[in-house]
Write a protein that holds these residues in place. Structure first.
Motif, PDB file in Angstrom:
ATOM      1  N   ALA A   1       0.979  -1.170  -0.170  1.00 33.61           N
ATOM      2  CA  ALA A   1       0.013   0.053  -0.110  1.00 33.61           C
ATOM      3  C   ALA A   1       0.915   1.368  -0.005  1.00 33.61           C
ATOM      4  O   ALA A   1       0.559   2.222  -0.718  1.00 33.61           O
ATOM      5  N   VAL A   2       2.101   1.227   0.727  1.00 34.32           N
ATOM      6  CA  VAL A   2       2.916   2.492   0.989  1.00 34.32           C
ATOM      7  C   VAL A   2       3.549   2.621  -0.384  1.00 34.32           C
ATOM      8  O   VAL A   2       3.732   3.616  -0.952  1.00 34.32           O
ATOM      9  N   GLU A   3       4.085   1.594  -1.011  1.00 31.77           N
ATOM     10  CA  GLU A   3       4.892   1.620  -2.343  1.00 31.77           C
ATOM     11  C   GLU A   3       3.840   2.095  -3.345  1.00 31.77           C
ATOM     12  O   GLU A   3       4.230   3.001  -4.105  1.00 31.77           O
ATOM     13  N   VAL A   4       2.772   1.629  -3.560  1.00 32.18           N
ATOM     14  CA  VAL A   4       1.834   2.134  -4.438  1.00 32.18           C
ATOM     15  C   VAL A   4       1.494   3.515  -4.292  1.00 32.18           C
ATOM     16  O   VAL A   4       1.437   4.286  -5.212  1.00 32.18           O
ATOM     17  N   GLY A   5       1.150   3.988  -3.166  1.00 35.96           N
ATOM     18  CA  GLY A   5       0.974   5.402  -3.098  1.00 35.96           C
ATOM     19  C   GLY A   5       2.118   6.383  -3.218  1.00 35.96           C
ATOM     20  O   GLY A   5       1.825   7.388  -3.665  1.00 35.96           O
ATOM     21  N   LEU A   6       3.268   6.013  -2.762  1.00 35.20           N
ATOM     22  CA  LEU A   6       4.375   6.781  -3.172  1.00 35.20           C
ATOM     23  C   LEU A   6       4.643   6.989  -4.694  1.00 35.20           C
ATOM     24  O   LEU A   6       5.105   7.849  -5.103  1.00 35.20           O
ATOM     25  N   LYS A   7       4.373   5.763  -5.460  1.00 35.28           N
ATOM     26  CA  LYS A   7       4.617   5.572  -6.882  1.00 35.28           C
ATOM     27  C   LYS A   7       3.455   6.525  -7.507  1.00 35.28           C
ATOM     28  O   LYS A   7       3.707   7.203  -8.890  1.00 35.28           O
ATOM     29  N   ASP A   8       2.465   6.713  -6.955  1.00 33.59           N
ATOM     30  CA  ASP A   8       1.356   7.552  -7.542  1.00 33.59           C
ATOM     31  C   ASP A   8       1.633   8.933  -7.490  1.00 33.59           C
ATOM     32  O   ASP A   8       1.684   9.695  -6.503  1.00 33.59           O
ATOM     33  N   PRO A   9       1.809   9.661  -8.723  1.00 27.98           N
ATOM     34  CA  PRO A   9       2.059  11.144  -8.650  1.00 27.98           C
ATOM     35  C   PRO A   9       0.909  11.839  -8.351  1.00 27.98           C
ATOM     36  O   PRO A   9       1.130  13.031  -8.123  1.00 27.98           O
ATOM     37  N   LYS A  10      -0.276  11.119  -8.700  1.00 26.10           N
ATOM     38  CA  LYS A  10      -1.573  12.130  -8.584  1.00 26.10           C
ATOM     39  C   LYS A  10      -2.046  11.961  -7.191  1.00 26.10           C
ATOM     40  O   LYS A  10      -3.402  12.173  -7.068  1.00 26.10           O
ATOM     41  N   LEU A  11      -1.445  11.266  -6.321  1.00 26.23           N
ATOM     42  CA  LEU A  11      -1.959  11.122  -4.937  1.00 26.23           C
ATOM     43  C   LEU A  11      -2.333  12.138  -4.022  1.00 26.23           C
ATOM     44  O   LEU A  11      -1.509  13.170  -3.860  1.00 26.23           O
ATOM     45  N   ASP A  12      -3.607  12.358  -3.686  1.00 27.94           N
ATOM     46  CA  ASP A  12      -3.621  13.539  -3.101  1.00 27.94           C
ATOM     47  C   ASP A  12      -4.152  13.342  -1.715  1.00 27.94           C
ATOM     48  O   ASP A  12      -4.001  12.091  -1.244  1.00 27.94           O
ATOM     49  N   LEU A  13      -4.571  14.300  -0.845  1.00 26.07           N
ATOM     50  CA  LEU A  13      -4.669  14.102   0.502  1.00 26.07           C
ATOM     51  C   LEU A  13      -5.466  13.154   0.830  1.00 26.07           C
ATOM     52  O   LEU A  13      -5.474  12.352   1.817  1.00 26.07           O
ATOM     53  N   ALA A  14      -6.596  13.143   0.193  1.00 29.62           N
ATOM     54  CA  ALA A  14      -7.837  12.057   0.662  1.00 29.62           C
ATOM     55  C   ALA A  14      -7.424  10.820   0.526  1.00 29.62           C
ATOM     56  O   ALA A  14      -7.575   9.927   1.385  1.00 29.62           O
ATOM     57  N   ASN A  15      -6.718  10.576  -0.715  1.00 26.56           N
ATOM     58  CA  ASN A  15      -6.358   9.133  -0.902  1.00 26.56           C
ATOM     59  C   ASN A  15      -5.116   8.813   0.034  1.00 26.56           C
ATOM     60  O   ASN A  15      -5.160   7.546   0.544  1.00 26.56           O
TER      61      ASN A  15
END
Ligand SMILES: Nc1ncnc2c1ncn2[C@@H]1O[C@H](COP(=O)(O)OP(=O)(O)OP(=O)(O)O)[C@@H](O)[C@H]1O
Ligand SMILES: [Mg+2]
Length: 333
Positions: A132-146
């Motif tokens: 979960a952390v790796e996927v989140g870090l790789k996502d450039p469009k990760l916003d605060l809610a996600n």
């Protein structure tokens, strides 16, 4: 490892026994040889005295060949005796070494199994957190809610990990001190009350009512561990019961025993699972599939350890879709 240590221990046993045996054989050998030499010298002297006319009666003639034969016989007998001791003590030593090492080997095996099981159980939540952390870090469009959503999910896994490590720690501690140190007189009612108030929030969540009935019975033991044990049983009953159902907890005396029962009307346990539910990390299929409630299958193995340390027995009877009864029998003194 067991076999090589067993052989080493046998070799040590043999070294000690054979050293003692050789020492005594040597002492016996020296003693007998001196005696044989002394007798043959004496006989020779007597014979010479007869020949020179100092003696009237002719002494028996001791043939040096016979003396040599006696010496040889003594040597052969001692060597044979040592050989027999070697073979016999080798076999006995091997047997005793096995007997001495078996409990240690069992303990090491059990500890390895414990570590393997624990690491296996730890791996799943850790992998899910990592992913979960790796996927989140790789996502450039990760916003605060996600990001918050990921943190929230991870927190659930972290809480699971914490309860797993708490359970493992409790099991390990119970293993190292089989006997609970504090043994004082406790009112069973107080144990039940403390346990019920600990599970009250989760019972409330499922709208489950807990009905208690206990007289003024007393048992000797450790209050905190006994409360833990009852909490484990109540927690299972709540977890594996349907909403709005009832759970009964009862303590009654039968002859010289005190029976503490926790009775629910939940999903029940399949007959084939019952022999295994006290095993570490065992979860019955029905529990895993139907309700999917979190848990690692550690509760009952901890409860069993607590019961054992109080010289009590714990058993579970159940009927699928009808309910389950857990019974702890304490022997009153
Ligand atoms: N009251 C019950 N009703 C139905 N099934 C039960 C009950 N108590 C125990 N079980 C079964 O026995 C299994 C082992 O129970 P145990 O308490 O050891 O583990 P758990 O509840 O799955 O996990 P943990 O207690 O570690 O959170 C459970 O997974 C469940 O299948
Ligand atoms: Mg449980």
């Amino acid at each position: 490892m067991f076999d090589s240590t067993r052989i080493k221990l046998t070799a040590w046993y043999l070294t000690i026994i054979m050293t003692v045996s050789f020492f005594f054989s040597f002492v016996i050998y020296r003693g007998l040889m001196t005696e044989v030499d002394r007798i043959s010298r004496m006989e020779r002297f007597r014979l010479e005295s007869y020949h020179f006319g100092y003696r009237m009666i002719k002494p028996a003639f001791l043939d040096p060949e016979v003396i040599g034969l006696v010496k040889k016989r003594i040597t052969v007998t001692l060597v044979a005796v040592n050989g027999i001791i070697l073979v016999f003590s080798g076999g006995l030593g091997y047997f005793l070494a096995g007997k001495t090492l078996r409990p240690i080997a069992e303990m090491v095996k059990e500890q390895n199994r414990f570590i393997t099981d624990a690491s296996h159980e730890l791996r799943t939540p850790l992998t899910s957190i990592k992913t979960a952390v790796e996927v989140g870090l790789k996502d450039p469009k990760l916003d605060l809610a996600n990001a918050k959503k990921i943190i929230k999910e991870n927190l659930i896994e972290i809480n699971k990990l914490k309860s797993l490590s708490d359970g493992l720690l409790q099991l390990a501690q119970m293993k190292s001190s089989h006997q609970i140190a504090k043994h004082v007189k406790i009112q069973v009612k107080k144990i039940i009350d403390a346990a019920v108030s600990r599970v009250a929030p989760i019972a409330l969540e499922k709208n489950i009512s807990i009905i208690r009935s206990a007289g003024n019975h007393e048992i000797t033991g450790d209050f905190d561990s006994l409360v833990d044990m009852v909490v484990i049983l109540l927690d299972n009953s709540i977890k594996y019961s349907f909403s709005k159902s009832k759970i009964k907890i009862n303590a009654r005396q039968e002859k010289r025993s005190l029976l503490l029962t926790v009775n629910d009307y939940g999903i029940g346990i399949d007959k084939s699972d019952i022999p295994h539910i006290f095993d570490r990390f065992y979860r019955a299929g029905s529990a895993r599939k139907k309700i999917g409630s979190g848990g690692y299958g550690l509760g009952l193995s901890i409860a069993k350890k607590i019961a054992e340390s109080h010289n009590a027995t714990i058993s579970i009877s159940s009927k699928i879709n009808k309910g389950t009864t857990a019974t702890v029998v304490f022997h009153l003194t």
